[in-house]
Write a protein that holds these residues in place. Structure first.
Motif, PDB file in Angstrom:
ATOM      1  N   LEU A  67       0.862  -1.114  -0.033  1.00 44.41           N
ATOM      2  CA  LEU A  67       0.035  -0.039   0.054  1.00 44.41           C
ATOM      3  C   LEU A  67       0.803   1.070   0.029  1.00 44.41           C
ATOM      4  CD1 LEU A  67      -2.600   1.390   0.231  1.00 44.41           C
ATOM      5  CD2 LEU A  67      -2.677   1.016   2.645  1.00 44.41           C
ATOM      6  N   VAL A  68       1.912   1.315   0.765  1.00 38.30           N
ATOM      7  CA  VAL A  68       2.781   2.213   0.924  1.00 38.30           C
ATOM      8  C   VAL A  68       3.421   2.705  -0.678  1.00 38.30           C
ATOM      9  CG1 VAL A  68       5.168   3.227   1.780  1.00 38.30           C
ATOM     10  CG2 VAL A  68       3.338   2.275   3.309  1.00 38.30           C
ATOM     11  N   ASN A  69       3.737   1.495  -1.166  1.00 36.53           N
ATOM     12  CA  ASN A  69       4.434   1.418  -2.528  1.00 36.53           C
ATOM     13  C   ASN A  69       3.466   2.041  -3.560  1.00 36.53           C
ATOM     14  OD1 ASN A  69       7.098   0.716  -1.731  1.00 36.53           O
ATOM     15  ND2 ASN A  69       6.298  -1.485  -2.250  1.00 36.53           N
ATOM     16  N   ASP A  70       2.088   1.807  -3.435  1.00 33.89           N
ATOM     17  CA  ASP A  70       1.095   2.447  -4.400  1.00 33.89           C
ATOM     18  C   ASP A  70       1.026   3.992  -3.945  1.00 33.89           C
ATOM     19  OD1 ASP A  70       0.676  -0.087  -5.281  1.00 33.89           O
ATOM     20  OD2 ASP A  70      -1.191  -0.224  -4.284  1.00 33.89           O
ATOM     21  N   LEU A  71       0.940   4.302  -2.871  1.00 34.39           N
ATOM     22  CA  LEU A  71       1.222   5.874  -2.509  1.00 34.39           C
ATOM     23  C   LEU A  71       2.245   6.447  -3.061  1.00 34.39           C
ATOM     24  CD1 LEU A  71      -0.032   5.678   1.119  1.00 34.39           C
ATOM     25  CD2 LEU A  71      -1.452   6.714  -0.926  1.00 34.39           C
ATOM     26  N   LEU A  72       3.509   5.962  -2.971  1.00 32.05           N
ATOM     27  CA  LEU A  72       4.522   6.394  -3.756  1.00 32.05           C
ATOM     28  C   LEU A  72       4.547   6.438  -5.211  1.00 32.05           C
ATOM     29  CD1 LEU A  72       7.365   5.029  -1.332  1.00 32.05           C
ATOM     30  CD2 LEU A  72       6.920   7.420  -1.754  1.00 32.05           C
ATOM     31  N   ASP A  73       4.060   5.400  -5.686  1.00 30.34           N
ATOM     32  CA  ASP A  73       4.071   5.318  -7.314  1.00 30.34           C
ATOM     33  C   ASP A  73       2.841   6.289  -7.700  1.00 30.34           C
ATOM     34  OD1 ASP A  73       6.001   3.504  -7.445  1.00 30.34           O
ATOM     35  OD2 ASP A  73       4.631   1.776  -7.229  1.00 30.34           O
ATOM     36  N   ALA A  74       2.056   6.314  -7.023  1.00 27.67           N
ATOM     37  CA  ALA A  74       0.924   7.320  -7.593  1.00 27.67           C
ATOM     38  C   ALA A  74       1.579   8.633  -7.698  1.00 27.67           C
ATOM     39  CB  ALA A  74      -0.536   7.345  -6.489  1.00 27.67           C
ATOM     40  N   SER A  75       2.295   9.044  -6.729  1.00 35.96           N
ATOM     41  CA  SER A  75       3.125  10.368  -6.602  1.00 35.96           C
ATOM     42  C   SER A  75       4.014  10.417  -7.873  1.00 35.96           C
ATOM     43  CB  SER A  75       3.883  10.680  -5.261  1.00 35.96           C
ATOM     44  OG  SER A  75       4.465  11.689  -5.185  1.00 35.96           O
ATOM     45  N   ALA A  83       2.286  10.723 -11.234  1.00 39.49           N
ATOM     46  CA  ALA A  83       1.725  12.213 -11.231  1.00 39.49           C
ATOM     47  C   ALA A  83       2.808  13.071 -11.812  1.00 39.49           C
ATOM     48  CB  ALA A  83       1.118  12.908  -9.992  1.00 39.49           C
ATOM     49  N   SER A  84       4.186  13.008 -11.182  1.00 39.06           N
ATOM     50  CA  SER A  84       5.269  13.878 -11.533  1.00 39.06           C
ATOM     51  C   SER A  84       6.278  13.302 -12.625  1.00 39.06           C
ATOM     52  CB  SER A  84       6.002  14.119 -10.229  1.00 39.06           C
ATOM     53  OG  SER A  84       6.542  12.895  -9.697  1.00 39.06           O
ATOM     54  N   ASP A  85       5.811  12.129 -13.243  1.00 39.74           N
ATOM     55  CA  ASP A  85       6.371  11.676 -14.540  1.00 39.74           C
ATOM     56  C   ASP A  85       7.845  11.090 -13.951  1.00 39.74           C
ATOM     57  OD1 ASP A  85       4.379  11.924 -16.473  1.00 39.74           O
ATOM     58  OD2 ASP A  85       5.223  14.134 -16.645  1.00 39.74           O
ATOM     59  N   GLN A  86       7.980  10.537 -12.723  1.00 36.35           N
ATOM     60  CA  GLN A  86       9.182   9.883 -12.203  1.00 36.35           C
ATOM     61  C   GLN A  86       9.060   8.496 -12.055  1.00 36.35           C
ATOM     62  OE1 GLN A  86       9.855  12.135  -8.714  1.00 36.35           O
ATOM     63  NE2 GLN A  86      10.665  13.983  -9.665  1.00 36.35           N
ATOM     64  N   PHE A  87       8.153   7.885 -12.679  1.00 37.61           N
ATOM     65  CA  PHE A  87       7.909   6.315 -12.501  1.00 37.61           C
ATOM     66  C   PHE A  87       8.767   5.782 -13.222  1.00 37.61           C
ATOM     67  CE2 PHE A  87       5.751   2.490 -13.592  1.00 37.61           C
ATOM     68  CZ  PHE A  87       5.377   1.796 -12.038  1.00 37.61           C
ATOM     69  N   THR A  88       9.587   4.611 -12.768  1.00 32.52           N
ATOM     70  CA  THR A  88      10.692   4.057 -13.498  1.00 32.52           C
ATOM     71  C   THR A  88      10.540   2.448 -13.350  1.00 32.52           C
ATOM     72  OG1 THR A  88      12.299   4.546 -11.849  1.00 32.52           O
ATOM     73  CG2 THR A  88      12.275   6.107 -13.384  1.00 32.52           C
ATOM     74  N   LEU A  89      11.272   1.823 -14.163  1.00 32.92           N
ATOM     75  CA  LEU A  89      11.277   0.299 -13.897  1.00 32.92           C
ATOM     76  C   LEU A  89      13.003  -0.125 -13.639  1.00 32.92           C
ATOM     77  CD1 LEU A  89       8.970  -1.053 -16.710  1.00 32.92           C
ATOM     78  CD2 LEU A  89       8.747  -0.664 -14.116  1.00 32.92           C
ATOM     79  N   ILE A  90      13.372  -1.167 -13.085  1.00 37.00           N
ATOM     80  CA  ILE A  90      14.571  -1.503 -13.003  1.00 37.00           C
ATOM     81  C   ILE A  90      14.499  -3.178 -13.611  1.00 37.00           C
ATOM     82  CG2 ILE A  90      16.399  -2.148 -11.632  1.00 37.00           C
ATOM     83  CD1 ILE A  90      15.824   0.215  -9.749  1.00 37.00           C
ATOM     84  N   CYS A  91      14.601  -3.270 -14.877  1.00 27.51           N
ATOM     85  CA  CYS A  91      14.464  -4.610 -15.366  1.00 27.51           C
ATOM     86  C   CYS A  91      15.666  -5.675 -15.147  1.00 27.51           C
ATOM     87  CB  CYS A  91      14.025  -4.521 -16.723  1.00 27.51           C
ATOM     88  SG  CYS A  91      12.278  -3.693 -17.014  1.00 27.51           S
ATOM     89  N   LYS A  92      15.504  -6.748 -14.644  1.00 29.33           N
ATOM     90  CA  LYS A  92      16.507  -7.778 -14.634  1.00 29.33           C
ATOM     91  C   LYS A  92      15.986  -8.982 -15.009  1.00 29.33           C
ATOM     92  CE  LYS A  92      18.960  -5.457 -10.807  1.00 29.33           C
ATOM     93  NZ  LYS A  92      19.275  -5.555  -9.354  1.00 29.33           N
ATOM     94  N   ILE A  95       2.107  -2.648 -15.708  1.00 28.19           N
ATOM     95  CA  ILE A  95       2.021  -3.448 -16.811  1.00 28.19           C
ATOM     96  C   ILE A  95       2.298  -2.707 -18.107  1.00 28.19           C
ATOM     97  CG2 ILE A  95       0.458  -5.024 -18.102  1.00 28.19           C
ATOM     98  CD1 ILE A  95       1.443  -5.961 -15.289  1.00 28.19           C
ATOM     99  N   GLU A  96       1.726  -1.591 -18.380  1.00 25.25           N
ATOM    100  CA  GLU A  96       1.934  -0.662 -19.327  1.00 25.25           C
ATOM    101  C   GLU A  96       3.346  -0.277 -19.547  1.00 25.25           C
ATOM    102  OE1 GLU A  96      -1.147   2.206 -19.469  1.00 25.25           O
ATOM    103  OE2 GLU A  96      -2.687   0.861 -20.218  1.00 25.25           O
ATOM    104  N   ALA A  97       4.179  -0.110 -18.521  1.00 20.68           N
ATOM    105  CA  ALA A  97       5.356   0.291 -18.368  1.00 20.68           C
ATOM    106  C   ALA A  97       6.264  -0.743 -19.130  1.00 20.68           C
ATOM    107  CB  ALA A  97       5.628   0.840 -17.062  1.00 20.68           C
ATOM    108  N   HIS A  98       5.758  -1.860 -19.006  1.00 17.24           N
ATOM    109  CA  HIS A  98       6.461  -3.237 -19.504  1.00 17.24           C
ATOM    110  C   HIS A  98       6.029  -3.280 -20.791  1.00 17.24           C
ATOM    111  CE1 HIS A  98       7.428  -4.207 -15.133  1.00 17.24           C
ATOM    112  NE2 HIS A  98       8.685  -4.884 -15.677  1.00 17.24           N
ATOM    113  N   ASP A  99       5.289  -2.426 -21.559  1.00 21.95           N
ATOM    114  CA  ASP A  99       4.775  -2.646 -22.831  1.00 21.95           C
ATOM    115  C   ASP A  99       3.618  -3.861 -22.685  1.00 21.95           C
ATOM    116  OD1 ASP A  99       6.382  -0.426 -23.880  1.00 21.95           O
ATOM    117  OD2 ASP A  99       8.162  -1.841 -24.367  1.00 21.95           O
ATOM    118  N   GLY A 100       3.191  -4.018 -21.734  1.00 26.47           N
ATOM    119  CA  GLY A 100       2.104  -5.147 -21.647  1.00 26.47           C
ATOM    120  C   GLY A 100       0.644  -4.508 -21.607  1.00 26.47           C
ATOM    121  N   LYS A 101      -0.344  -5.085 -21.604  1.00 22.36           N
ATOM    122  CA  LYS A 101      -1.781  -4.775 -21.426  1.00 22.36           C
ATOM    123  C   LYS A 101      -2.482  -5.692 -20.429  1.00 22.36           C
ATOM    124  CE  LYS A 101      -5.756  -4.809 -24.420  1.00 22.36           C
ATOM    125  NZ  LYS A 101      -6.287  -5.190 -25.654  1.00 22.36           N
ATOM    126  N   LEU A 102      -3.424  -4.584 -19.729  1.00 22.75           N
ATOM    127  CA  LEU A 102      -3.966  -5.088 -18.564  1.00 22.75           C
ATOM    128  C   LEU A 102      -5.592  -5.026 -18.799  1.00 22.75           C
ATOM    129  CD1 LEU A 102      -4.463  -6.233 -15.683  1.00 22.75           C
ATOM    130  CD2 LEU A 102      -4.393  -3.917 -14.785  1.00 22.75           C
TER     131      LEU A 102
END
Length: 280
Positions: free
Chosen positions: A98-106, A109-118, A245-252
């Motif tokens: 839930l805390v991660n969801d709050l951080l990710d929503a923020s 909203a500020s275009d700072q959402f990133t992925l670290i793919c491995k 999912i969309e950040a991974h070029d996927g679809k939900l």
């Protein structure tokens, strides 16, 4: 008459300019308020996340210590304590999501959402999330339908666990006790020029969501009117999951309900399998 007409036009232009200036100022003020709100949300989320790691770590240490060779605790007590610590761990992990969801929503909203793919195995990720949730949903049955072999890809494993966990949390909230929740993961063969994909679905039994309500599901803080009194929630889970999912070029998507509406709810996503890291 001509002079009066020109003065009227000048006056109209002046009034329009004043309105534009006022709207511009209000827009800047609104942006500033939104920025402050996002900063406040991020600050609170960080403060909440700080104590969660030691809570989980110490509970896990306690759980492992119960089954140490030199531990003389009676078996019934040991099992009871083990179950209680497992609940602490699972609830803390749920709060962490839930805390991660709050951080990710923020961040979104500020275009700072990133992925670290491995390189990671989505089958293992899915099974781990189910095991984390079993202690907090003891009256639900879980079915994990996956291939025996791994399905490896280049993804952000933590984000995928967050997405699967959100879908499973949602399934637990909006299904009756003694019902079954199914996590299904399957490898899709490539079709024509499409890349190889993995398909993940979470199904819960009960009343299906109406087709006309589907458009509201993936909005931030969006909840269906019919479900507001069932359980409390942040309204961020599906919004964050869709973004991951969309950040991974996927679809939900939500599978359409069959006539009668009693076959349950199924959320499904597909991800392309990126093999670039494995080829190196």
């Amino acid at each position: 008459m001509q002079v009066q007409h020109e003065k009227s036009q000048d006056r109209l232009i002046e009034e329009l300019q004043q309105q534009i200036d006022q709207l511009t100022a209000e827009n800047l003020l609104l942006k500033e308020q939104i920025t402050r709100k996002e900063q406040f949300t991020a600050m609170i989320a960080h403060e909440l996340r700080s104590p969660l790691a030691p809570i989980i770590n110490y509970a896990q240490m306690l759980n492992r210590g119960l089954f140490a060779p030199k531990n003389n605790v009676a078996e019934p007590v040991k099992k009871s304590l083990s179950r209680n610590t497992s609940i602490i761990i699972s609830q803390a992990q749920k709060l962490a999501r839930l805390v991660n969801d709050l951080l990710d929503a923020s961040r979104l909203a500020s275009d700072q959402f990133t992925l670290i793919c491995k390189p990671c195995d989505v089958v293992e990720l899915g099974r781990e999330v189910v095991e984390q949730l079993r202690p907090v949903a003891p009256y639900h049955s879980f079915v994990v339908d996956t291939p025996v072999q791994a399905i490896n890809g280049c993804w952000d494993g933590g984000r995928l666990q967050q997405a699967i966990g959100n879908l499973l949390d949602n399934a637990i909230k909006y299904s009756d006790e003694r019902s079954t929740i199914t996590l299904r993961i399957q490898l899709l063969e490539p079709v024509f020029d499409q890349p190889e994909k993995v398909k993940v679905s979470v199904h819960n039994q009960g009343v299906s969501i109406r087709t006309e309500d589907m458009q509201h599901l993936f909005r931030p803080f969006g909840r269906l009117e019919a479900t507001r009194e069932i359980r409390q929630g942040s309204g961020l889970g599906l919004y964050i999951t869709k973004s991951i999912i969309e950040a991974h070029d996927g679809k939900l998507w939500l599978e359409e309900a069959t006539p009668g509406g009693q076959n349950g709810t199924t959320f499904t996503f597909e991800l392309p399998i990126q093999q670039s890291l494995f080829a190196q």
